[in-house]
Design a protein around this motif. Structure first.
Motif, PDB file in Angstrom:
ATOM      1  N   GLN A   1      -8.148  27.231  19.508  1.00 51.60           N
ATOM      2  CA  GLN A   1      -7.402  26.225  20.365  1.00 51.60           C
ATOM      3  C   GLN A   1      -8.303  25.067  20.719  1.00 51.60           C
ATOM      4  O   GLN A   1      -9.695  25.159  20.754  1.00 51.60           O
ATOM      5  CB  GLN A   1      -6.878  26.735  21.615  1.00 51.60           C
ATOM      6  CG  GLN A   1      -5.992  27.875  21.541  1.00 51.60           C
ATOM      7  CD  GLN A   1      -5.805  28.481  23.003  1.00 51.60           C
ATOM      8  OE1 GLN A   1      -6.405  28.469  24.022  1.00 51.60           O
ATOM      9  NE2 GLN A   1      -4.444  29.125  23.063  1.00 51.60           N
ATOM     10  N   ARG A   2      -7.727  23.886  20.878  1.00 44.47           N
ATOM     11  CA  ARG A   2      -8.283  22.656  21.250  1.00 44.47           C
ATOM     12  C   ARG A   2      -8.098  22.948  22.938  1.00 44.47           C
ATOM     13  O   ARG A   2      -6.825  23.201  23.333  1.00 44.47           O
ATOM     14  CB  ARG A   2      -7.430  21.252  20.925  1.00 44.47           C
ATOM     15  CG  ARG A   2      -8.160  20.079  21.333  1.00 44.47           C
ATOM     16  CD  ARG A   2      -9.453  19.880  20.670  1.00 44.47           C
ATOM     17  NE  ARG A   2      -9.899  18.565  21.197  1.00 44.47           N
ATOM     18  CZ  ARG A   2     -11.193  18.209  20.913  1.00 44.47           C
ATOM     19  NH1 ARG A   2     -12.067  18.989  20.369  1.00 44.47           N
ATOM     20  NH2 ARG A   2     -11.402  17.051  21.291  1.00 44.47           N
ATOM     21  N   TYR A   3      -8.945  22.750  23.727  1.00 46.33           N
ATOM     22  CA  TYR A   3      -9.031  23.247  24.979  1.00 46.33           C
ATOM     23  C   TYR A   3      -9.436  22.246  25.987  1.00 46.33           C
ATOM     24  O   TYR A   3     -10.621  21.721  25.355  1.00 46.33           O
ATOM     25  CB  TYR A   3      -9.591  24.731  25.151  1.00 46.33           C
ATOM     26  CG  TYR A   3      -9.544  25.254  26.370  1.00 46.33           C
ATOM     27  CD1 TYR A   3      -8.387  26.011  26.746  1.00 46.33           C
ATOM     28  CD2 TYR A   3     -10.726  25.326  27.150  1.00 46.33           C
ATOM     29  CE1 TYR A   3      -8.300  26.836  28.039  1.00 46.33           C
ATOM     30  CE2 TYR A   3     -10.609  26.225  28.489  1.00 46.33           C
ATOM     31  CZ  TYR A   3      -9.157  26.768  28.687  1.00 46.33           C
ATOM     32  OH  TYR A   3      -9.224  27.375  30.059  1.00 46.33           O
ATOM     33  N   ALA A   4      -9.156  22.225  27.035  1.00 47.25           N
ATOM     34  CA  ALA A   4      -9.828  21.210  28.034  1.00 47.25           C
ATOM     35  C   ALA A   4      -9.144  21.555  29.476  1.00 47.25           C
ATOM     36  O   ALA A   4      -8.102  22.325  29.596  1.00 47.25           O
ATOM     37  CB  ALA A   4      -9.371  19.943  27.863  1.00 47.25           C
ATOM     38  N   VAL A   5      -9.901  21.237  30.561  1.00 45.61           N
ATOM     39  CA  VAL A   5      -9.633  21.523  31.872  1.00 45.61           C
ATOM     40  C   VAL A   5      -9.571  20.484  32.930  1.00 45.61           C
ATOM     41  O   VAL A   5     -10.864  19.762  32.737  1.00 45.61           O
ATOM     42  CB  VAL A   5     -10.433  22.707  32.642  1.00 45.61           C
ATOM     43  CG1 VAL A   5      -9.980  23.007  34.011  1.00 45.61           C
ATOM     44  CG2 VAL A   5     -10.395  24.029  31.809  1.00 45.61           C
TER      45      VAL A   5
END
Length: 134
Positions: A110-114
């Protein structure tokens, strides 16, 4: 007995800031919600996001205190594609939100960020990577 998952509730310190944040990422809170002690936004599929001010919670739990340390809850939002993860992250951080984890191509596909909401709860932004989506 048939209990079913119906809502996610968050306690907020500033209703106006929280409603503005969640509206920015697509939650449809009704007009005037930012001025209420309790607000609800209906989500696709019938779930709801509930926001209650700290004062509201203290009205029925007088000794309630916000948790110390980091947040223990997070919401995960699936974006339409990796580019939307990047764009939404940049928009939110550019508007003053705390970015905890910059977008990256996670090993789980996944392309993932927070980012953090105004109370420090994590909001995960993700989308399947093209190779993983095939």
């Amino acid at each position: 007995m048939t209990a079913r998952f119906d809502a996610i509730g968050l306690v907020v310190s500033d209703m106006a800031a929280s409603v503005a944040f969640y509206r920015r990422i697509g939650f449809a809170f009704p007009d005037g919600a930012e001025n209420q002690p309790h607000a609800e936004a209906e989500l696709p599929g019938g779930l709801r996001l509930l926001l209650d001010t700290e004062e509201t919670v203290r009205s029925f739990l007088p000794g309630w205190q916000p948790p110390a340390g980091g947040g223990r809850a997070s919401l995960a939002l699936r974006c339409d594609g990796p580019e939307e993860v990047d764009a939404l992250y940049d928009e939110l951080v550019g508007s003053g939100c705390d970015g905890e984890l910059k977008p990256w191509d996670a090993f789980w596909g996944q392309r993932y960020a927070v980012v953090h909401d105004p109370d420090g709860n994590g909001v995960d932004l993700f989308a399947p990577l093209a190779a993983a989506a095939e």
